[in-house]
Design a protein around this motif. Sequence first.
Motif, PDB file in Angstrom:
ATOM      1  N   VAL A  20       0.840  -1.193   0.000  1.00 24.02           N
ATOM      2  CA  VAL A  20       0.000   0.000   0.000  1.00 24.02           C
ATOM      3  C   VAL A  20       0.879   1.249   0.000  1.00 24.02           C
ATOM      4  O   VAL A  20       1.867   1.322   0.746  1.00 24.02           O
ATOM      5  N   GLU A  21       0.494   2.220  -0.804  1.00 22.92           N
ATOM      6  CA  GLU A  21       1.157   3.520  -0.755  1.00 22.92           C
ATOM      7  C   GLU A  21       0.646   4.237   0.491  1.00 22.92           C
ATOM      8  O   GLU A  21      -0.558   4.451   0.642  1.00 22.92           O
ATOM      9  N   ARG A  22       1.558   4.567   1.398  1.00 28.18           N
ATOM     10  CA  ARG A  22       1.173   5.107   2.698  1.00 28.18           C
ATOM     11  C   ARG A  22       0.361   6.402   2.571  1.00 28.18           C
ATOM     12  O   ARG A  22      -0.657   6.569   3.242  1.00 28.18           O
ATOM     13  N   ASN A  23       0.783   7.330   1.740  1.00 24.49           N
ATOM     14  CA  ASN A  23       0.149   8.647   1.670  1.00 24.49           C
ATOM     15  C   ASN A  23      -1.254   8.628   1.088  1.00 24.49           C
ATOM     16  O   ASN A  23      -2.106   9.409   1.496  1.00 24.49           O
ATOM     17  N   THR A  24      -1.521   7.751   0.143  1.00 24.83           N
ATOM     18  CA  THR A  24      -2.825   7.728  -0.516  1.00 24.83           C
ATOM     19  C   THR A  24      -3.694   6.544  -0.094  1.00 24.83           C
ATOM     20  O   THR A  24      -4.900   6.562  -0.321  1.00 24.83           O
TER      21      THR A  24
END
Length: 180
Positions: free
Chosen positions: A85-89
């Motif tokens: 998972v992309e942390r920011n989005t």
Amino acid sequence: MKYCHTERGFSLIEMMVVITILGILAAVGLPSFNEWIQNSQIRTAAELISNGLQTARAEAIRRSTPIEFTLTGNGGVGETGWQIVERNTGTILQSAGARDGSPNVSLVTTPGDARTVTFTALGRRSDTNADGSPILTQINVDNNNIATEDSRDLQIGVSIGGSIRMCDPNVYTTGDPRKC
């Protein structure tokens, strides 16, 4: 003219002998084959997880943003799934199902309740996870269906520098690259 009449084929006794020999060979070989299948499941699960970790690290570097690798199961037998998972989005980039090729494998993490590791934009292991959970540093892959002495357990480690290494905890020979 004389005809020489010869019989062709197998007698019932010959067939019984062949079937008995095949049965004995199958009985001797089946336990070894089962052991091989179980050890192959360990290898499959370990490689699947290791590849997922490598992908998460590569995506963190490529996207220049923190990427999380999370084990999705709770450590039960056959729960070897994960997601990246992309942390920011919060965008899920990739995932693997819980029983992908390894229904009998169990995972033990270090620390015991760790499920997530975050890679920084430089590909290093982050000091913290976004949710404050413990940082996943090691995964032991085992199969409880075979005896400990016959099992080819594997261990996956994630160093602070972000390198991912798969090794065999049962190898003790100095200089052996499989050694943990």
